[in-house]
Design an enzyme around this catalytic site. Structure first.
Site, PDB file in Angstrom:
ATOM      1  CB  ILE A  25      -0.956  -0.002   1.206  1.00  0.00           C
ATOM      2  CG1 ILE A  25      -1.930  -1.178   1.102  1.00  0.00           C
ATOM      3  CG2 ILE A  25      -1.727   1.314   1.281  1.00  0.00           C
ATOM      4  CD1 ILE A  25      -2.796  -1.382   2.336  1.00  0.00           C
ATOM      5  CB  THR A  37      -5.861   4.760   4.942  1.00  0.00           C
ATOM      6  OG1 THR A  37      -4.522   4.685   4.423  1.00  0.00           O
ATOM      7  CG2 THR A  37      -6.489   6.074   4.518  1.00  0.00           C
ATOM      8  NE  ARG A  44      -5.912  -3.417  11.121  1.00  0.00           N
ATOM      9  CZ  ARG A  44      -6.311  -3.572   9.861  1.00  0.00           C
ATOM     10  NH1 ARG A  44      -6.603  -2.508   9.122  1.00  0.00           N
ATOM     11  NH2 ARG A  44      -6.419  -4.779   9.342  1.00  0.00           N
ATOM     12  CG  ASP A  53     -10.946   4.644   5.848  1.00  0.00           C
ATOM     13  OD1 ASP A  53     -12.107   5.052   5.634  1.00  0.00           O
ATOM     14  OD2 ASP A  53     -10.594   3.462   5.642  1.00  0.00           O
ATOM     15  CD  GLU A  59     -11.982   0.778  12.850  1.00  0.00           C
ATOM     16  OE1 GLU A  59     -12.284  -0.174  12.133  1.00  0.00           O
ATOM     17  OE2 GLU A  59     -11.212   1.689  12.484  1.00  0.00           O
ATOM     18  CG  HIS A 102     -12.139   0.308   8.349  1.00  0.00           C
ATOM     19  ND1 HIS A 102     -11.565  -0.089   9.528  1.00  0.00           N
ATOM     20  CD2 HIS A 102     -11.434  -0.324   7.378  1.00  0.00           C
ATOM     21  CE1 HIS A 102     -10.571  -0.930   9.295  1.00  0.00           C
ATOM     22  NE2 HIS A 102     -10.479  -1.081   7.990  1.00  0.00           N
ATOM     23  CB  ALA A 142      -9.224   3.063   2.751  1.00  0.00           C
TER      24      ALA A 142
END
Length: 332
Positions: free
Chosen positions: A155, A232, A234, A258, A263, A295, A297
């Protein structure tokens, strides 16, 4: 194999159902999150399929073992939600999806940067209110800015290529340096050097005991005033209370997340009719320079298709006794 699939949404069912006929597995979908209260739903199944906020701690693993379920496939790359030591002790086979679409997450991270830098979210809301004023919408160019990437795996690599395309100077930090990125002009630095020199910082590293709260009061202090921070990866990479204080003091000029440290009880749910009880995220949403997405992404058609494909291939390998190329193993 009979598979109990937890935390499923419509898009999960659609992506799996499209290719399930090609595989000898029978899926039962549960909207419920896997935890100590719902683990009994796995009774009678050969395997379970879980996502990022499902609980695979010692108590859940013990119950699964009692139920005779010894096969777990994660439809995600991260596995910090798994007690690997207990899983190894109980003899579980666990596989993940190591790379579904690095571009999906990288593109979303950059979309957050573009939104914050040009205030397009504010402009969108103004136009809907028939307000065409440009006051307060001045942004800044990305060309020539220094972008620091923490974590240069798949990524991070995809993100770096986008940043270079925008004409950014790219700095990077990782325990393992990517020689191919160096040939593109990426400069690897120590973490301290990257933090102090980057105008935009994007997190693309896994959550481990060593990276938890990587962004904290001390590391924030090393950053330039007005820094933009993007996460984006954790949520627990960021210590939320320290970021809120830095936003209040304007040390952090822009924040795009994100993922969120707490969360689990918020994301992937429609809580529009509920009272928001999480004070930290409520405070974050009061800042005009903060952008939060839930979340999403990873959420592209291409990524969903790859997640389903790899997950089913992992189940095929478990069922046939083949080599588990995507297995997660406990390191002693």
């Amino acid at each position: 194999m009979k598979v109990a699939c937890f935390s499923t949404k419509s898009y999960d069912r659609e992506s799996f159902d499209l290719i399930l006929p090609k595989h000898a597995h029978d899926f039962t979908y549960f909207e419920a999150k896997l935890d100590k209260h719902t683990v009994s739903l796995a009774k009678g199944f050969d395997a379970i399929c879980t996502f990022v906020n499902d609980h695979l701690d010692a108590s859940v693993l013990k119950k699964l073992n009692t139920l005779g379920v010894k096969n777990i496939v994660l439809r995600c790359a991260g596995y910090n939600q798994v007690d690997l030591e207990k899983a190894d002790e109980l003899g579980f086979k666990i596989c993940r999806v190591p790379a579904y679409s690095p571009e999906a997450v990288a593109e979303h991270a950059f979309a957050m940067i573009l939104t914050l830098s040009r205030k397009t979210h504010k402009a969108y809301n103004r136009i809907r209110d028939n307000n065409y004023s440009l006051e307060g919408l001045a942004g800044f160019n990305l060309n020539g800015k220094t972008v620091g990437i923490i974590g240069t795996g798949a990524i991070g690599h995809a993100f770096i290529k986008i940043a270079l395309g925008f004409g950014c100077k790219v700095l990077a930090y990782d325990l393992i340096e990517d020689k191919s990125l160096k040939t593109l002009g990426v400069e690897y630095l120590t973490l301290d050097e990257l933090l102090s020199q980057s105008q935009i910082i994007s997190l693309h590293c896994p959550l481990t005991p060593g990276t938890k709260h990587l962004v904290n009061a001390s590391t924030i202090e090393q950053m330039p005033d007005g820094v933009m921070l993007i996460n984006t990866s954790r949520g627990a990479l960021i210590e939320t209370k320290s970021v809120i204080k830095a936003l209040e003091s304007r040390k952090i000029g822009y924040l795009g997340i994100d993922v969120y440290e707490q969360e689990e009880d918020l994301f992937f749910k429609n809580l529009s009719e509920e009272i928001l009880m999480d004070e930290q995220i409520a405070r974050l949403m009061t800042f005009p320079n903060v952008l939060i997405t839930g979340h999403q992404a990873f959420l592209t058609k291409e990524a969903l298709a790859e997640i389903a494909k790899t997950t089913l291939q992992n189940l095929d390998a478990i069922a046939s006794g083949a080599n588990l190329v995507n297995a997660i193993k406990y390191s002693y």
